[in-house]
Design an enzyme around this catalytic site. Sequence first.
Site, PDB file in Angstrom:
ATOM      1  N   TYR A  39      46.213  37.997 -62.985  1.00  0.00           N
ATOM      2  CA  TYR A  39      47.478  38.778 -62.538  1.00  0.00           C
ATOM      3  C   TYR A  39      46.519  37.322 -60.924  1.00  0.00           C
ATOM      4  CZ  TYR A  39      50.153  40.801 -59.201  1.00  0.00           C
ATOM      5  OH  TYR A  39      51.483  41.146 -58.030  1.00  0.00           O
ATOM      6  N   LYS A  94      64.076  53.099 -82.292  1.00  0.00           N
ATOM      7  CA  LYS A  94      63.751  51.752 -82.538  1.00  0.00           C
ATOM      8  C   LYS A  94      63.203  50.645 -82.519  1.00  0.00           C
ATOM      9  CE  LYS A  94      67.506  49.270 -84.800  1.00  0.00           C
ATOM     10  NZ  LYS A  94      68.584  48.861 -84.393  1.00  0.00           N
ATOM     11  N   GLU A 136      72.417  48.915 -79.792  1.00  0.00           N
ATOM     12  CA  GLU A 136      72.563  49.939 -80.319  1.00  0.00           C
ATOM     13  C   GLU A 136      74.027  50.902 -80.019  1.00  0.00           C
ATOM     14  OE1 GLU A 136      70.105  51.700 -83.694  1.00  0.00           O
ATOM     15  OE2 GLU A 136      70.791  49.541 -82.271  1.00  0.00           O
ATOM     16  N   ASP A 137      73.658  51.568 -81.139  1.00  0.00           N
ATOM     17  CA  ASP A 137      74.780  53.006 -80.281  1.00  0.00           C
ATOM     18  C   ASP A 137      75.818  53.249 -79.278  1.00  0.00           C
ATOM     19  OD1 ASP A 137      73.329  54.005 -81.833  1.00  0.00           O
ATOM     20  OD2 ASP A 137      72.500  55.707 -81.147  1.00  0.00           O
ATOM     21  N   ALA A 195      87.204  53.302 -90.781  1.00  0.00           N
ATOM     22  CA  ALA A 195      87.035  52.006 -89.555  1.00  0.00           C
ATOM     23  C   ALA A 195      86.524  51.919 -87.934  1.00  0.00           C
ATOM     24  CB  ALA A 195      89.218  52.013 -89.600  1.00  0.00           C
ATOM     25  N   ASN A 287      77.034  59.779 -91.829  1.00  0.00           N
ATOM     26  CA  ASN A 287      75.537  60.415 -91.751  1.00  0.00           C
ATOM     27  C   ASN A 287      75.489  61.948 -89.944  1.00  0.00           C
ATOM     28  OD1 ASN A 287      72.912  60.830 -90.898  1.00  0.00           O
ATOM     29  ND2 ASN A 287      73.272  59.547 -88.719  1.00  0.00           N
ATOM     30  N   ASN A 319      69.123  50.950 -92.806  1.00  0.00           N
ATOM     31  CA  ASN A 319      69.154  49.658 -91.927  1.00  0.00           C
ATOM     32  C   ASN A 319      67.773  48.770 -91.309  1.00  0.00           C
ATOM     33  OD1 ASN A 319      72.217  50.167 -91.395  1.00  0.00           O
ATOM     34  ND2 ASN A 319      71.692  50.048 -89.139  1.00  0.00           N
TER      35      ASN A 319
END
Length: 763
Positions: A39, A94, A136-137, A195, A287, A319
């Site tokens: 620092y 993740k 994500e999501d 889709a 899923n 994935n």
Amino acid sequence: MVKITKEAALRYHSEGRPGKIEVIPTKPYSTQTDLSLAYSPGVAEPCLEIENNPDTVYDYTDKGNLVAVISNGTAVLGLGDIGAMSGKPVMEGKGLLFKIYAGIDVFDIEIDEKDPEKFIEAVKAIAPTFGGINLEDIKAPECFEIENRLKAELDIPVMHDDQHGTAIISAAGLINALEVAGKKIEDAKIVVNGAGASATSCTKLYVSLGARKENILMFDSKGIVTSDRQDLTPNKELFATDRRDVHTLKEAMRGADVFLGLSKGNILTQDMIRSMAKNPIVFALANPTPEISYDEAKASRPDVLMSTGRSDYPNQINNVIGFPYIFRGALDTRAKAINEEMKLAAVHAIADLAKEPVPEVVNETYHVNNFTFGPDYFIPKPVDPRLITEVSIAVAKAAMASGAARKHITDWEGYCVHLRQLMGQESKLTRQLYDTARRHPQRVVFAEGVHPTMLKAAVSAKEEGICHPILLGNDEAIAKLAKQLELNLDGIEIVNLRHPNEEERRVRYAHLLAEKRAREGANFQEANDKMFERNYFGMMMVETGEADAFITGLYTKYSNTIKVAKEVIGIQPGFNHFGTMHILNSKKGTFFIADTLINRHPDTETLIDIAKLSAKAVEFFNHKPVIAMLSYSNFGSDSVGSPVKVHEAVDYLQKEYPNLAVDGEMQVKFALNKELRDEVYPFTRLQGKRVNTLVFPNLTSANATYQLIQGMGNNMEIIGPIQMGLNKSIHFTDHEASVRDIVNITAVAAIDAYVEKKKRAIH
């Protein structure tokens, strides 16, 4: 598959420290100087360097290994729009996968914003922190605009994994499934149910691989996607059909070659699968419940090539097979984007990997003898350790070829080694061992040729080029086992020591052993009987020079092996004892631990031999020995019991070997903490030195220590046991040894044998 209960899941996430990830310092911080460098004032220097040259941010910070996993929680797993904060456990998960599979650091960031424009601005504002962004999501269709804008407006890799991760893995699976089925992608009739972001991204990638749009029928929640519908998003319009003869999923499935499901569970029937073409391909990826279960699909058509997202069935489309390694390759080239070329490179790398022989660690994880490319194995398993090298390298090369890379890799072999070391698959030490053994491969006898682990290790050692294996055992049994395990025995010698054609050698060995031990009460008949035992026969092969090294221990107790080794091989001149050592490779360095197997209650004389042998062994591995003789007390503070013998051993060693860095007796904390030891005990011969060799006062403490460290699984490689002090290269394993453990010991044994040969040649 183990059933996951609500209680177990909540307990897993809450017990101990809440959550699944943490931040760990990578630089020293124990002194005031360390803190001043970390620092103020030291930190100002890299700040100014980055100001002058922004690219140096990769040299002075973690940016080049840091990915943001970002979500607004609008499409979480199978849970839907549950909000940003509710999705945090998934984003932490993740992050955990990035770290354990590719060594990538992650900050998970949950943004409470559904407006795409505001979400994009928030991500852009924090982007300078990161080397890459994993979206994500995020629900469709907003996810398309968000990803496209961020890719266009940022100069770091951005990927929405829900779209491209599934697309890449399923595309690799489709390439291989079509090959198994004997079909071409340009001819395949494909039905896509779903889709959304994943389904449209998968289908786009299939088209880039050669699938024809006119052969694709896509369904959404309202039915078939046709060109006359007025409610289509731009992504759905890409796959709208002009056909008017198909209205239902049942009709579309007749004669279809491929079904891709990214929709909802249990919408596909057995009759629909029966109506498909020969060798149908079904990817049921909904899923958590697939469109049709694996068992139902197989019951309806034995020739179906089936994939789901579940780990308890073959050909899991997961994935994690892709995203860690795609980002690894992108980060290591400091790529400006993850482009189509990089994605396609990942597809082909994953597909090609499934056609290669499978590492033993994968077979062991799934409790099978050998995965072979075909209907039940056309996608690599997530635990395959080769993914880190194969996929990351392919992506890195594609980044460079396509112009996305800002940093070019030239030494691909070195990069491959770096990736393996990063994931703990090998260390610098093991790489040196293998390279050294390859230069002078020796004839190594493997005692238990009919043991699957020993047989696999011998074949692996030959493939690595580190030895010329000789297997002891029944030749017919070994050949049968090799066939079952699909192992190639070409170039491997098999010696059936009980066969009549080995009688001359058994008799010759018996005479030699009886003569050697004549003054110890041995006779020929007794020695001849012993030659029907693997350890006696194998060690005599080494003793006579008909082999160079010997590996044993999977079936035999140490006590028996030790007895045979003393009788046949003998202890090196200048020593009265021999021992074993384990090598621990950790982020804090390499440590040598002795004696871990042989001497139960060593006295002072034995400890002296162990320390001297340890010094020789450490030098053998190109390290300078710095030895701490351990006990529960420090430097004479306890004048009775076991510390006394350690104290006496140290006194002798320091007087007789004044140049040897050895001291004790001392507690482990003082051995491993140089600063503390130097402060409290400034008189030690180890002043200013980092201890790398630990000699324990008895077998219990040494053995328990290395097994404790091994059992804790702290990303530490353990090599051993390594024999110290026998006249020739005889090395032991145990019944729990893995294939890799034995191959590592084989490399040591081969080098050991070569070094001893050179010494004898000189003298």
